[in-house]
Design a protein around this motif. Structure first.
Motif, PDB file in Angstrom:
ATOM      1  N   ALA A 121       0.861  -1.180   0.000  1.00 15.72           N
ATOM      2  CA  ALA A 121       0.000   0.000   0.000  1.00 15.72           C
ATOM      3  C   ALA A 121       0.894   1.226   0.000  1.00 15.72           C
ATOM      4  CB  ALA A 121      -0.916   0.001   1.227  1.00 15.72           C
ATOM      5  N   GLN A 122       0.307   2.374  -0.258  1.00 13.25           N
ATOM      6  CA  GLN A 122       1.087   3.613  -0.219  1.00 13.25           C
ATOM      7  C   GLN A 122       1.107   4.221   1.176  1.00 13.25           C
ATOM      8  OE1 GLN A 122      -1.161   5.484  -3.425  1.00 13.25           O
ATOM      9  NE2 GLN A 122       0.648   5.412  -4.742  1.00 13.25           N
ATOM     10  N   LEU A 123       0.072   3.958   1.949  1.00 12.46           N
ATOM     11  CA  LEU A 123       0.009   4.418   3.334  1.00 12.46           C
ATOM     12  C   LEU A 123      -0.482   3.258   4.186  1.00 12.46           C
ATOM     13  CD1 LEU A 123       0.296   6.774   5.347  1.00 12.46           C
ATOM     14  CD2 LEU A 123      -2.114   7.307   4.924  1.00 12.46           C
ATOM     15  N   LEU A 124       0.402   2.724   5.008  1.00 11.98           N
ATOM     16  CA  LEU A 124       0.071   1.564   5.832  1.00 11.98           C
ATOM     17  C   LEU A 124      -0.074   1.993   7.284  1.00 11.98           C
ATOM     18  CD1 LEU A 124      -0.255  -1.535   6.117  1.00 11.98           C
ATOM     19  CD2 LEU A 124       2.209  -1.626   6.560  1.00 11.98           C
ATOM     20  N   MET A 125      -1.223   1.708   7.861  1.00 12.86           N
ATOM     21  CA  MET A 125      -1.424   1.968   9.283  1.00 12.86           C
ATOM     22  C   MET A 125      -1.181   0.683  10.052  1.00 12.86           C
ATOM     23  SD  MET A 125      -4.707   3.324  11.407  1.00 12.86           S
ATOM     24  CE  MET A 125      -4.558   3.563  13.190  1.00 12.86           C
ATOM     25  N   ALA A 126      -0.169   0.698  10.914  1.00 15.82           N
ATOM     26  CA  ALA A 126       0.137  -0.440  11.773  1.00 15.82           C
ATOM     27  C   ALA A 126      -0.435  -0.134  13.152  1.00 15.82           C
ATOM     28  CB  ALA A 126       1.643  -0.673  11.836  1.00 15.82           C
ATOM     29  N   ASP A 127      -1.668  -0.565  13.385  1.00 20.76           N
ATOM     30  CA  ASP A 127      -2.384  -0.202  14.604  1.00 20.76           C
ATOM     31  C   ASP A 127      -1.925  -1.061  15.778  1.00 20.76           C
ATOM     32  OD1 ASP A 127      -4.120   1.300  16.056  1.00 20.76           O
ATOM     33  OD2 ASP A 127      -5.951   0.403  15.267  1.00 20.76           O
ATOM     34  N   GLU A 128      -1.535  -0.393  16.873  1.00 17.95           N
ATOM     35  CA  GLU A 128      -1.025  -1.057  18.078  1.00 17.95           C
ATOM     36  C   GLU A 128       0.105  -2.023  17.716  1.00 17.95           C
ATOM     37  OE1 GLU A 128      -4.008  -1.366  21.548  1.00 17.95           O
ATOM     38  OE2 GLU A 128      -5.066  -2.228  19.829  1.00 17.95           O
ATOM     39  N   ILE A 129       1.118  -1.468  17.097  1.00 20.90           N
ATOM     40  CA  ILE A 129       2.211  -2.266  16.549  1.00 20.90           C
ATOM     41  C   ILE A 129       2.947  -3.069  17.615  1.00 20.90           C
ATOM     42  CG2 ILE A 129       3.871  -0.358  16.717  1.00 20.90           C
ATOM     43  CD1 ILE A 129       5.113  -1.367  14.106  1.00 20.90           C
ATOM     44  N   ASN A 130       2.941  -2.585  18.863  1.00 23.94           N
ATOM     45  CA  ASN A 130       3.686  -3.282  19.911  1.00 23.94           C
ATOM     46  C   ASN A 130       2.930  -4.481  20.481  1.00 23.94           C
ATOM     47  OD1 ASN A 130       1.832  -1.423  21.002  1.00 23.94           O
ATOM     48  ND2 ASN A 130       2.933  -1.312  22.940  1.00 23.94           N
ATOM     49  N   ARG A 131       1.774  -4.822  19.923  1.00 21.53           N
ATOM     50  CA  ARG A 131       1.057  -6.009  20.387  1.00 21.53           C
ATOM     51  C   ARG A 131       1.471  -7.270  19.624  1.00 21.53           C
ATOM     52  NH1 ARG A 131      -2.267  -5.486  24.237  1.00 21.53           N
ATOM     53  NH2 ARG A 131      -3.240  -3.497  24.756  1.00 21.53           N
ATOM     54  N   ALA A 132       2.178  -7.106  18.525  1.00 21.66           N
ATOM     55  CA  ALA A 132       2.624  -8.265  17.753  1.00 21.66           C
ATOM     56  C   ALA A 132       3.971  -8.749  18.270  1.00 21.66           C
ATOM     57  CB  ALA A 132       2.719  -7.906  16.273  1.00 21.66           C
ATOM     58  N   SER A 133       4.298  -9.989  17.956  1.00 18.14           N
ATOM     59  CA  SER A 133       5.560 -10.576  18.399  1.00 18.14           C
ATOM     60  C   SER A 133       6.733  -9.929  17.669  1.00 18.14           C
ATOM     61  CB  SER A 133       5.556 -12.081  18.124  1.00 18.14           C
ATOM     62  OG  SER A 133       5.556 -12.320  16.724  1.00 18.14           O
ATOM     63  N   PRO A 134       7.933  -9.997  18.243  1.00 17.26           N
ATOM     64  CA  PRO A 134       9.114  -9.431  17.567  1.00 17.26           C
ATOM     65  C   PRO A 134       9.318  -9.994  16.163  1.00 17.26           C
ATOM     66  CG  PRO A 134       9.631  -9.929  19.848  1.00 17.26           C
ATOM     67  CD  PRO A 134       8.251 -10.484  19.595  1.00 17.26           C
ATOM     68  N   ARG A 135       8.995 -11.261  15.969  1.00 22.27           N
ATOM     69  CA  ARG A 135       9.150 -11.866  14.643  1.00 22.27           C
ATOM     70  C   ARG A 135       8.265 -11.157  13.621  1.00 22.27           C
ATOM     71  NH1 ARG A 135       7.048 -17.895  12.910  1.00 22.27           N
ATOM     72  NH2 ARG A 135       7.785 -17.848  10.752  1.00 22.27           N
ATOM     73  N   THR A 136       7.047 -10.847  14.021  1.00 22.17           N
ATOM     74  CA  THR A 136       6.131 -10.169  13.108  1.00 22.17           C
ATOM     75  C   THR A 136       6.520  -8.708  12.924  1.00 22.17           C
ATOM     76  OG1 THR A 136       4.355 -11.660  13.792  1.00 22.17           O
ATOM     77  CG2 THR A 136       3.713  -9.621  12.690  1.00 22.17           C
ATOM     78  N   GLN A 137       6.939  -8.063  14.012  1.00 22.01           N
ATOM     79  CA  GLN A 137       7.384  -6.673  13.906  1.00 22.01           C
ATOM     80  C   GLN A 137       8.538  -6.548  12.919  1.00 22.01           C
ATOM     81  OE1 GLN A 137       8.401  -5.468  17.855  1.00 22.01           O
ATOM     82  NE2 GLN A 137       6.296  -5.489  18.610  1.00 22.01           N
ATOM     83  N   SER A 138       9.439  -7.524  12.949  1.00 18.86           N
ATOM     84  CA  SER A 138      10.617  -7.459  12.078  1.00 18.86           C
ATOM     85  C   SER A 138      10.249  -7.587  10.606  1.00 18.86           C
ATOM     86  CB  SER A 138      11.616  -8.552  12.458  1.00 18.86           C
ATOM     87  OG  SER A 138      11.079  -9.844  12.193  1.00 18.86           O
ATOM     88  N   ALA A 139       9.042  -8.091  10.325  1.00 17.96           N
ATOM     89  CA  ALA A 139       8.619  -8.216   8.929  1.00 17.96           C
ATOM     90  C   ALA A 139       8.514  -6.849   8.258  1.00 17.96           C
ATOM     91  CB  ALA A 139       7.280  -8.945   8.850  1.00 17.96           C
ATOM     92  N   LEU A 140       8.312  -5.813   9.069  1.00 18.14           N
ATOM     93  CA  LEU A 140       8.216  -4.462   8.517  1.00 18.14           C
ATOM     94  C   LEU A 140       9.580  -3.815   8.297  1.00 18.14           C
ATOM     95  CD1 LEU A 140       5.251  -2.675  10.350  1.00 18.14           C
ATOM     96  CD2 LEU A 140       5.420  -3.231   7.937  1.00 18.14           C
ATOM     97  N   LEU A 141      10.624  -4.353   8.930  1.00 20.23           N
ATOM     98  CA  LEU A 141      11.935  -3.699   8.891  1.00 20.23           C
ATOM     99  C   LEU A 141      12.430  -3.475   7.470  1.00 20.23           C
ATOM    100  CD1 LEU A 141      14.074  -5.197  11.799  1.00 20.23           C
ATOM    101  CD2 LEU A 141      13.389  -2.828  11.473  1.00 20.23           C
ATOM    102  N   GLN A 142      12.471  -4.544   6.683  1.00 18.34           N
ATOM    103  CA  GLN A 142      12.985  -4.428   5.320  1.00 18.34           C
ATOM    104  C   GLN A 142      12.119  -3.491   4.493  1.00 18.34           C
ATOM    105  OE1 GLN A 142      12.758  -7.965   2.882  1.00 18.34           O
ATOM    106  NE2 GLN A 142      14.498  -7.346   1.626  1.00 18.34           N
ATOM    107  N   ALA A 143      10.806  -3.589   4.678  1.00 16.62           N
ATOM    108  CA  ALA A 143       9.897  -2.735   3.913  1.00 16.62           C
ATOM    109  C   ALA A 143      10.118  -1.262   4.230  1.00 16.62           C
ATOM    110  CB  ALA A 143       8.450  -3.129   4.201  1.00 16.62           C
ATOM    111  N   MET A 144      10.282  -0.932   5.514  1.00 13.80           N
ATOM    112  CA  MET A 144      10.424   0.461   5.919  1.00 13.80           C
ATOM    113  C   MET A 144      11.744   1.062   5.473  1.00 13.80           C
ATOM    114  SD  MET A 144       8.769   0.219   9.742  1.00 13.80           S
ATOM    115  CE  MET A 144       9.100   1.932  10.147  1.00 13.80           C
ATOM    116  N   GLN A 145      12.784   0.258   5.393  1.00 12.22           N
ATOM    117  CA  GLN A 145      14.095   0.782   5.049  1.00 12.22           C
ATOM    118  C   GLN A 145      14.405   0.678   3.557  1.00 12.22           C
ATOM    119  OE1 GLN A 145      16.114   2.514   6.772  1.00 12.22           O
ATOM    120  NE2 GLN A 145      17.797   2.598   5.292  1.00 12.22           N
TER     121      GLN A 145
END
Length: 334
Positions: A121-145
């Motif tokens: 998407a062009q604008l992604l809302m990650a709502d309550e991002i700290n509720r997901a596990s570190p493994r799932t949070q890391s899935a965004l790392l490559q995308a964001m950078q």
């Protein structure tokens, strides 16, 4: 943070003309957002500055302060393809990135087909991002950078522009996973959302409890947003602003000769913080109708740019010192 745009020569006359056109668009964007979001001028400004600078933002605030409404409104006003992911403990990386499914054609030949996830998407809302596990949070790392994802060894580019606006509740800590430092550093700014002032809350009561509510309308296109982002990277930065950024960021690191920092800061911001300030000060200047940033822009943006890139020592926490206190003191000294 967006990939650096290679600058091409541009005359001062063309720069002024492009800036005036961008100012008109930014004015319409501000008006469009202000029609729906009341009493959060500072939050709206910082969020738009983050988007104009080409980055991502972390919105931190208790429930009910219009974080979700703000992201939805920005998506409509800016004409972006916006999607939302509700982060939960059982959310998997494939729920964000997408997955491959096996298909069989009429000849009986089997093959895998990639089904893109909501991150495309062009604008992604990650709502309550700290509720997901570190493994799932890391899935965004490559995308964001890097603005692409890799699934089963294959690379898939994300649409442009691509921005992540994540939300986080600072009160509820049970069942949450603190964001790792590497991911926090990917956010251009951490924007704290406070309760509205009395008059703003009065307006909220009167204008949102009737039969009809104000609705956001589209005022620009994603291509225009990218043009403004390119213009911001071409804006000149005075040497005094560059020196102020370097002085501020380096003073926030322990071991650089600042006694207060050595006492209160366990680790400080890296070069990405300096890059963020360079981009955000330009964006804020254009947002305010100026062609070049000033040292006041550096002071105004010090807190949202630095606070999530620093950690306090045990002694500082025991004294009741906060990161905001440390950053405010450093900002006054530049």
């Amino acid at each position: 943070m967006s990939v650096m745009v290679k600058e091409s020569p541009i005359s001062e006359k063309d720069m002024v003309a492009q800036a005036e056109s961008a100012l008109a668009d930014i004015s319409r964007i501000r008006e469009g957002v202000g029609r729906v979001i009341f009493g959060q001028e500072s939050v709206v400004e910082r969020t738009l500055v983050a988007l104009l600078a080409g980055g991502h933002a972390l919105l931190v605030g208790v429930p009910g302060l219009a974080k979700t409404k703000l992201v939805e409104t920005l998506g409509i006003v800016l004409g972006l393809d916006a999607r939302r992911i509700q982060f939960t403990p059982d959310l998997m990386p494939s729920d964000i990135l997408g997955s491959e499914v096996m298909e069989q054609d009429e000849a009986g030949k089997r093959s895998f087909r990639f089904i893109p996830g909501p991150v495309f998407a062009q604008l992604l809302m990650a709502d309550e991002i700290n509720r997901a596990s570190p493994r799932t949070q890391s899935a965004l790392l490559q995308a964001m950078q890097e603005y692409h994802v890799t699934v089963a060894g294959d690379r898939y580019d994300l649409p442009a522009p691509f921005h992540v606006l994540a939300t986080q509740n600072p009160l509820e800590q049970e069942g949450t996973y603190p964001l790792p430092e590497a991911q926090l550093d990917r956010f251009l700014m951490q924007i704290d959302i406070l309760y509205p002032e009395l008059e703003a809350e009065r307006r909220i009561l009167l204008e949102t409890t009737g039969v009809e509510e104000a609705k956001a309308v589209n005022v620009t296109l994603p291509e225009r947003l990218r043009d403004i982002q390119t213009l911001i990277r071409r804006m000149p930065v005075p040497e005094s602003v560059v020196e102020a950024i370097l002085k501020l960021v380096r003073a926030a690191r322990p071991g650089q000769g600042n006694a207060d920092t050595d006492k209160h800061v366990a680790w400080g911001p890296g070069p990405r913080a300096s890059q963020a300030l360079m981009l955000c000060t330009r964006a804020r200047a254009l947002y305010d109708g100026r062609l070049a940033p000033s040292v006041d822009d550096v002071r105004a943006l010090a807190e949202p740019v630095l606070q999530h890139r620093m950690a306090l020592t045990f002694a500082a926490r025991a004294e009741g010192t906060t990161v905001r206190d440390v950053v405010a003191k450093l900002a006054k000294a530049i």
